[in-house]
Design a protein around this motif. Structure first.
Motif, mmCIF file in Angstrom:
data_model
loop_
_atom_site.group_PDB
_atom_site.id
_atom_site.type_symbol
_atom_site.label_atom_id
_atom_site.label_comp_id
_atom_site.label_asym_id
_atom_site.label_seq_id
_atom_site.Cartn_x
_atom_site.Cartn_y
_atom_site.Cartn_z
ATOM 1 N N CYS A 198 -2.741 5.431 15.121
ATOM 2 C CA CYS A 198 -3.578 4.232 15.146
ATOM 3 C C CYS A 198 -4.661 4.374 16.220
ATOM 4 O O CYS A 198 -5.833 4.036 15.980
ATOM 5 C CB CYS A 198 -2.702 3.013 15.415
ATOM 6 S SG CYS A 198 -3.601 1.472 15.495
ATOM 7 N N ILE A 241 -8.540 4.121 15.159
ATOM 8 C CA ILE A 241 -9.222 2.853 15.464
ATOM 9 C C ILE A 241 -9.693 2.791 16.925
ATOM 10 O O ILE A 241 -10.894 2.803 17.196
ATOM 11 C CB ILE A 241 -8.307 1.645 15.127
ATOM 12 C CG1 ILE A 241 -7.910 1.700 13.633
ATOM 13 C CG2 ILE A 241 -9.022 0.331 15.437
ATOM 14 C CD1 ILE A 241 -6.904 0.653 13.203
ATOM 15 N N ASP A 242 -8.757 2.753 17.857
ATOM 16 C CA ASP A 242 -9.119 2.530 19.272
ATOM 17 C C ASP A 242 -10.082 3.603 19.792
ATOM 18 O O ASP A 242 -11.014 3.298 20.543
ATOM 19 C CB ASP A 242 -7.861 2.514 20.147
ATOM 20 C CG ASP A 242 -6.876 1.425 19.718
ATOM 21 O OD1 ASP A 242 -6.499 1.415 18.528
ATOM 22 O OD2 ASP A 242 -6.493 0.601 20.560
ATOM 23 N N TYR A 287 -14.757 -2.067 13.465
ATOM 24 C CA TYR A 287 -13.690 -1.349 14.172
ATOM 25 C C TYR A 287 -13.091 -2.209 15.287
ATOM 26 O O TYR A 287 -11.881 -2.230 15.488
ATOM 27 C CB TYR A 287 -14.214 -0.016 14.725
ATOM 28 C CG TYR A 287 -14.078 1.134 13.738
ATOM 29 C CD1 TYR A 287 -12.880 1.827 13.641
ATOM 30 C CD2 TYR A 287 -15.126 1.507 12.915
ATOM 31 C CE1 TYR A 287 -12.727 2.873 12.746
ATOM 32 C CE2 TYR A 287 -14.987 2.556 12.008
ATOM 33 C CZ TYR A 287 -13.779 3.243 11.926
ATOM 34 O OH TYR A 287 -13.633 4.267 11.036
ATOM 35 N N GLN A 327 -9.259 -3.447 15.434
ATOM 36 C CA GLN A 327 -8.396 -3.132 16.583
ATOM 37 C C GLN A 327 -7.648 -4.399 17.036
ATOM 38 O O GLN A 327 -6.434 -4.384 17.256
ATOM 39 C CB GLN A 327 -9.242 -2.590 17.727
ATOM 40 C CG GLN A 327 -8.431 -2.214 18.950
ATOM 41 C CD GLN A 327 -9.335 -1.841 20.120
ATOM 42 O OE1 GLN A 327 -10.435 -2.381 20.262
ATOM 43 N NE2 GLN A 327 -8.886 -0.918 20.937
ATOM 44 N N TYR A 380 -1.219 0.032 9.919
ATOM 45 C CA TYR A 380 -1.646 0.484 11.254
ATOM 46 C C TYR A 380 -0.835 -0.178 12.367
ATOM 47 O O TYR A 380 -0.612 0.423 13.415
ATOM 48 C CB TYR A 380 -3.137 0.227 11.457
ATOM 49 C CG TYR A 380 -4.001 1.367 10.949
ATOM 50 C CD1 TYR A 380 -3.913 2.635 11.532
ATOM 51 C CD2 TYR A 380 -4.891 1.189 9.903
ATOM 52 C CE1 TYR A 380 -4.692 3.692 11.078
ATOM 53 C CE2 TYR A 380 -5.670 2.240 9.440
ATOM 54 C CZ TYR A 380 -5.577 3.491 10.036
ATOM 55 O OH TYR A 380 -6.335 4.534 9.579
ATOM 56 N N ARG A 387 0.937 1.777 15.287
ATOM 57 C CA ARG A 387 0.602 1.470 16.684
ATOM 58 C C ARG A 387 1.830 1.467 17.587
ATOM 59 O O ARG A 387 1.785 1.883 18.726
ATOM 60 C CB ARG A 387 -0.073 0.084 16.717
ATOM 61 C CG ARG A 387 -0.805 -0.232 17.996
ATOM 62 C CD ARG A 387 -1.686 -1.452 17.808
ATOM 63 N NE ARG A 387 -2.495 -1.682 18.985
ATOM 64 C CZ ARG A 387 -3.686 -1.145 19.215
ATOM 65 N NH1 ARG A 387 -4.217 -0.324 18.328
ATOM 66 N NH2 ARG A 387 -4.341 -1.400 20.328
ATOM 67 N N CYS A 427 -1.306 0.891 21.915
ATOM 68 C CA CYS A 427 -0.717 2.004 21.151
ATOM 69 C C CYS A 427 0.356 2.691 21.983
ATOM 70 O O CYS A 427 0.190 2.885 23.189
ATOM 71 C CB CYS A 427 -1.786 3.039 20.814
ATOM 72 S SG CYS A 427 -3.060 2.409 19.728
#
Ligand code: COA
Ligand code: AMP
Length: 642
Positions: A59, A63-64, A92, A96, A132, A136, A230
């Motif tokens: 994740c 994403i991050d 994005y 998140q 996700y 995460r 995460c």
């Protein structure tokens, strides 16, 4: 003077010569919390692992990492739902936030690293968010396709033993709303394992009652949830389990790890699909299939692209121009779907009248997979779109293409009917019955030399023995794909179809075994067989053949309708079983094996050979007559040399 090697040749040779160096270099494109100790870990061969000892989070990388690198405002997800007239773009940064909160919801109801979460949901962004959210916190998701019936869902619940189920009040098909809650309740009633909670996304078109103490309202839970960061997991820890049809009624839990999966998928986005960060990538499939996992959810975001979540069909939502509208409106660069989707469009709009209403000049390539791309469909799509049309071959088990025309490396001339050449990382061979390599153009078993590259299945969920027995035992040192095919004199691979009891229906891989299990549960059925017969739209369709118990006197039409409904209820509408024929005997070998392959050839009107071990040849005449009553068995119809 010899031609200089192509980019494909160089990449292929590099992956062959030194796979560890090749994949370690690809892995550098990701963020690792702890570097790996071994790139390829062969200590438990033939069970191989990639990047063992390394720690990362899928994740975070999808994403991050992009938010930190300045992509926060870019669209991550475009949700386009013609069935609810909804469109929504999620950046994005927004994604998140939502994923972190959803992970908080899971945590608050006791989901920890390694716990399983079943996701039984429609094509809404929340499904991707739920997947996700699991990634995460290191939980393992298992998405079950909405077209499966409660029994199939229950089988998966019992195998995965989830702590929580994520679901929605309904899915939406072209003609009807599919309430999920009754299906889920039924599944939980029959499953031996009981998850502690179900988190339910209420959809406006059809809300449902929540079961007290068990069910939690998704939207409410999100408002109070604490976002969570995460969690680094081992590269070899499972990211998800995805069940795929086995040759028995029990589906196989394909396991996907975190590290190798992210490395391989990210690599394919540039080298196979030729897309760049910021491009819009659309896989028109469903979250419940491998294509949905890899190319709606994970790969596009790992690559910093925008993914399209489409809740609609190629035709009927509202018409055969639906795909072209989405491409034009969202500036789609690459479309990925199954050939059956194009056959459906072609059937409704053969001359491209709907197509002409839209400007799809943004589209750079169409990729097709899930079933053989027949040359007719290839030529039609190519002439219509005037862009490269790429057939590529892969399986749920591999998670990414085994053979393709790798547009980001070298674009080879297309040979219709072939997915072109093995993708770097895969060594594909054709073997005969005795395991000897066959020369060019000779058809045999398609196998992949071990070790498989990263991102492919390391094993089946909690069942190494079944993994080894199903895939690695027939030809030691090789992975058995279950497909038959050949490689031509130019190194092009041709996949000719399954050689086992798995059938491909509308791009979905289904087990005749699970349909037979449903048919044989009927009180009047003594024995049965299901064969996949050729179909112009869906490639294959299942047809059931049943032998009744002695003394049962019933109208064949009435019984057939009951049996069709039984399969719909037990396996699901996606099985597409619409015909059941009553016969007095099934053709068998002297040792009692049902001759499905011969029956299939008869139904398809292909030439066939009388099996030397057949017990009673006359049974085949009755089978041919039965098929003829539903318009099948037209063709040579007589055994070669029989
Ligand atoms: N939830 C509930 N039911 C579902 C479902 C879902 N998510 N998905 C399909 N079904 C139902 C359908 O409504 C249909 O029911 P019916 O028998 O009452 O008509 C049945 O399952 C069969 O579905 P399908 O084989 O998909 O037929 P279809 O007529 O609905 O659509 C295509 C045909 C070709 C348009 C469609 O199969 C398609 O788009 N396929 C290509 C894309 C794809 O998903 N490929 C997968 C891998 S890339
Ligand atoms: P699934 O696991 O559902 O993705 O189904 C995998 C099977 O689909 C393969 O083993 C093949 O039989 C078939 N398949 C997928 N893609 C192709 C293709 N491009 N050409 C021929 N068959 C394909």
């Amino acid at each position: 003077m010899t031609d200089s090697p192509s980019a494909y040749d160089l990449a292929y040779a590099a992956a062959q010569a030194n796979p560890e160096e090749f994949w370690a270099e690809a892995a550098m494109a990701l963020h690792w919390d702890t570097p790996w100790e071994r790139v390829l870990d062969d200590r438990a061969a033939p069970l191989y692992r990639w990047f063992s000892g390394g720690q990362m989070n899928t994740c975070f990388n999808a994403i991050d990492r992009h938010v930190l690198n300045g992509r926060g405002a870019q669209a991550a997800v475009i949700y386009d739902s013609p069935v609810t007239s909804t469109k929504r773009t999620i950046s994005y940064a927004e994604l998140q936030e939502e994923v972190a909160r959803c992970a908080g919801v899971l945590r608050s109801i006791g989901v920890e690293q390694g716990d399983r979460v079943i996701i039984y949901m429609p094509m809404t962004p929340e499904t991707l968010i739920g997947m996700y959210a699991c990634a995460r916190i290191g939980a393992v998701h298992s998405v079950v396709f909405g077209g499966f019936a409660p029994h199939e869902l229950a089988v998966r619940i019992d195998d995965a033993q989830p702590k929580v189920v994520l679901t929605a009040s309904c899915g939406i098909e072209v003609q009807r709303i599919v309430p999920y809650k009754p299906l889920l309740d039924k599944a939980l009633e029959v499953a031996a394992h009981k998850p502690a909670h179900c988190v339910v996304l209420q959809r406006e078109v059809h809300r449902c009652d929540l079961t007290p103490d068990r069910d939690i309202d998704w939207a409410e839970a999100m408002t109070t949830a604490e976002p969570v960061p995460c969690v680094p997991v081992l590269a070899t820890d499972p990211l998800y389990i995805l069940y795929t049809s086995g040759t028995t009624g029990q589906p196989k839990g394909v396991v996907r790890d975190n590290g190798g999966h992210a490395v391989a998928l990210l690599w394919t986005m540039k080298h196979v699909y030729n897309v760049e960060p910021g491009d819009v990538f659309w896989a028109a499939s469903d979250f419940g299939w491998a294509v949905g996992h890899s190319y709606i959810v994970y790969a596009p975001l790992l690559a910093g692209c925008t993914t399209v979540v489409h809740e609609g069909k190629p035709v009927g939502t509202p018409d055969a121009g639906g795909f072209w509208r989405v491409i034009q409106e969202h500036n789609v660069r690459v479309l990925f779907t199954a050939p059956t989707a194009f056959r459906a469009i072609k059937r409704e709009d053969p001359t491209g009248l709907f197509y002409a209403k839209y400007d799809v000049s943004c589209l750079r390539a169409l990729f097709l997979a899930g079933e053989r791309l027949d040359p007719d469909t290839y030529h039609w799509a190519r002439a219509l779109l005037q862009t490269p049309v790429i057939d590529h071959w892969w399986q749920t088990e591999t998670g990414w293409p085994v053979a393709a025309n790798c547009l980001g490396l070298t674009s080879f001339p297309v040979k219709p009917g072939s997915p072109t050449k093995p993708v770097p990382g895969y060594t594909v061979e054709i073997l005969d019955e005795d395991g000897r390599a066959l020369p060019s153009n000779k058809e045999g078993a398609v196998v992949i030399k071990l070790p498989l590259p990263p991102g492919t299945l390391p094993t089946l969920w909690r069942d190494d023995a079944r993994y080894i027995e199903t895939y690695l035992t027939r030809y030691p040192g090789y992975y058995l794909t279950g497909d038959g095919g050949y490689i031509d004199e130019d190194g092009y691979l041709f996949i000719m179809g399954r050689v086992d009891d798995i059938i491909i229906v509308a791009g979905h891989n289904l087990s005749t075994g699970s349909m037979e299990q449903a048919l044989s549960s009927h009180q009047d059925v003594a024995e049965c067989a299901v064969v996949g017969v050729r179909d112009a739209l869906k490639t294959q369709l299942p047809v059931g053949l049943v032998v009744l118990k002695a003394g049962v006197l019933r109208s064949a039409a009435e019984l057939s309708a009951e049996l069709v409904q039984l399969v719909r209820d037990q396996v699901g509408p996606v099985a597409n079983l619409k015909q059941v024929l009553v016969v007095s005997r099934l053709p068998k070998t002297r040792s009692g094996k049902v001759l499905r392959k011969t029956m299939r050839a008869i139904a398809d009107g292909d030439a066939w050979t009388m099996p030397p071990t057949i017990d009673e040849p006359a049974t085949l005449d009755e089978i041919a007559s039965a098929f003829a009553t539903i318009g099948l068995a037209r063709g040579p119809g007589s055994p070669i040399g029989g």
